[in-house]
Design an enzyme around this catalytic site. Sequence first.
Site, PDB file in Angstrom:
ATOM      1  N   HIS A 116       0.468  -1.155   0.021  1.00 44.96           N
ATOM      2  CA  HIS A 116      -0.324   0.034   0.023  1.00 44.96           C
ATOM      3  C   HIS A 116       1.199   1.212   0.111  1.00 44.96           C
ATOM      4  O   HIS A 116       1.944   1.206   0.184  1.00 44.96           O
ATOM      5  CB  HIS A 116      -0.518  -0.069   1.009  1.00 44.96           C
ATOM      6  CG  HIS A 116      -2.403   1.275   1.766  1.00 44.96           C
ATOM      7  ND1 HIS A 116      -1.880   2.330   1.180  1.00 44.96           N
ATOM      8  CD2 HIS A 116      -3.263   0.821   1.004  1.00 44.96           C
ATOM      9  CE1 HIS A 116      -2.693   3.210   1.985  1.00 44.96           C
ATOM     10  NE2 HIS A 116      -3.489   2.145   1.589  1.00 44.96           N
ATOM     11  N   ASP A 193       2.623  -3.943   8.073  1.00 38.22           N
ATOM     12  CA  ASP A 193       1.612  -3.525   7.785  1.00 38.22           C
ATOM     13  C   ASP A 193       0.381  -4.100   7.982  1.00 38.22           C
ATOM     14  O   ASP A 193       0.442  -5.452   7.132  1.00 38.22           O
ATOM     15  CB  ASP A 193       1.594  -2.901   6.443  1.00 38.22           C
ATOM     16  CG  ASP A 193       0.005  -2.698   6.069  1.00 38.22           C
ATOM     17  OD1 ASP A 193      -0.837  -2.188   7.025  1.00 38.22           O
ATOM     18  OD2 ASP A 193      -0.087  -2.274   4.838  1.00 38.22           O
ATOM     19  N   GLN A 196      -4.986  -5.412   7.174  1.00 37.94           N
ATOM     20  CA  GLN A 196      -5.968  -6.583   6.363  1.00 37.94           C
ATOM     21  C   GLN A 196      -6.196  -7.577   6.920  1.00 37.94           C
ATOM     22  O   GLN A 196      -7.009  -8.239   6.645  1.00 37.94           O
ATOM     23  CB  GLN A 196      -5.433  -5.935   4.887  1.00 37.94           C
ATOM     24  CG  GLN A 196      -5.555  -5.008   3.997  1.00 37.94           C
ATOM     25  CD  GLN A 196      -7.381  -4.583   3.705  1.00 37.94           C
ATOM     26  OE1 GLN A 196      -7.510  -5.467   3.844  1.00 37.94           O
ATOM     27  NE2 GLN A 196      -6.840  -3.678   3.436  1.00 37.94           N
ATOM     28  N   LYS A 219     -10.697  -1.501  10.504  1.00 38.16           N
ATOM     29  CA  LYS A 219     -10.997  -2.653   8.815  1.00 38.16           C
ATOM     30  C   LYS A 219     -11.553  -3.929  10.105  1.00 38.16           C
ATOM     31  O   LYS A 219     -11.541  -4.584   9.276  1.00 38.16           O
ATOM     32  CB  LYS A 219      -9.709  -2.478   9.022  1.00 38.16           C
ATOM     33  CG  LYS A 219      -9.455  -1.225   7.431  1.00 38.16           C
ATOM     34  CD  LYS A 219      -7.774  -1.481   7.038  1.00 38.16           C
ATOM     35  CE  LYS A 219      -7.330  -0.230   5.562  1.00 38.16           C
ATOM     36  NZ  LYS A 219      -8.368  -0.169   4.594  1.00 38.16           N
ATOM     37  N   CYS A 357      -4.159   2.385  -3.604  1.00 35.11           N
ATOM     38  CA  CYS A 357      -3.460   2.575  -3.171  1.00 35.11           C
ATOM     39  C   CYS A 357      -2.379   2.158  -3.197  1.00 35.11           C
ATOM     40  O   CYS A 357      -1.277   1.817  -2.654  1.00 35.11           O
ATOM     41  CB  CYS A 357      -3.955   3.100  -1.803  1.00 35.11           C
ATOM     42  SG  CYS A 357      -4.711   4.116  -1.549  1.00 35.11           S
TER      43      CYS A 357
END
Length: 400
Positions: A116, A193, A196, A219, A357
Amino acid sequence: MNPFRDAFPLFAKRPDDVYLDNAATTQKPQSVLDALRTYYTEHNANVHRGVHALSTLATEEFERSRQAVAEFINAPKSEEVIWTRGTTEGINLVAWTYGADVLGRDDEVVISEMEHHSNIVPWQMVCERSGARLKAIKVQPNGELDQDHYESLLSPRTKIVSIAHVSNALGTVNPIKEMIAKARHVGAATVIDGAQAAPHMSIDVRDLDCDFYAFSAHKMYGPTGIGALYARERLMADASPWQGGGEMIEEVRLERTTYQKMPYRFEAGTPNIGGAIGMRAAVEYLRSLDASQVEAHEMGLLRDTSSGLLQVEGVRIVGEAAQKAPVVSFNIDGAHHSDVGVLLDNQGVAVRTGHHCAMPLMAKFGVPGTVRASFAIYNSSEDIEKLIASVEKAREILTS
């Protein structure tokens, strides 16, 4: 009948909506909305500095939330959980504190082609400032990272490896535990990261042995504008703060300021107290669910969507890794992704279109963007049926 759907008030008001944009943000269960309302109506006050009863109560709830998030990711202690506005701010915080302190000329930062933008741009900026070099792991045609190429990039010059646990654009689940171990072997710090991953899988930062792990509440069924960064204390205890102001100080004189210990030295200003309490409610909601039931449900949605889309003439799925989270990116031959998205919306199906993104990843696959359907616990087999039928109708309109 979906057993999870009744917990989410939006669907009572919009019962016919098929919401498949969950990788962008999820809907909120009643328990999260109740937690926000209770804070603002029953114990709204600023934290840490007040001596009155309301401030004490707000502080207790705020720090209980930090502890809940620490337990959610199995952090060794709550002091290693720093509140942020979300994953983007978490990665920026690492880049401009630890990264700015350790990176020098000819040092190297390793990311990947699937990241991202929030895990690309901060490293570009800090590398430009420090003279370090940024290198990227190649993505293979099936959407998996090339592990041989990754190993070839690692060297004693590698100071930081920063990669996504799960690709937001493809759904690829990366083998981060093994990748972290390889980075550790050359002495590199690891930044993950987790935006997700947090809604869909168990996160254990101790088992992963990562140094930093960033994720966002919105999220994972929580409010927007709040997230958390796990940061290994031994790396950050003496790191330079990246923002100055109230709350993060120990003593201020006109000549010199001293800073608080972790995590407060990285939390300048009044925090998002209500957001932190809402994030705790989201964590508690997720922990109340049967994880195996949730995984089976979401993987069933992924499987049915992938097989259904491939039955539609001209549909091509982008990213077919062996290990995926419930995300499907696809295109229709001869149709622009944005046009497909508009036609799906006209039929009551909400998806995301564009580059997500992740422009370098789109360039890797030779497409300007994709249509992305991403799933959550409240989605159902009926949602998938409507998606497939809507894609078929869009294809007929756009390619006839």
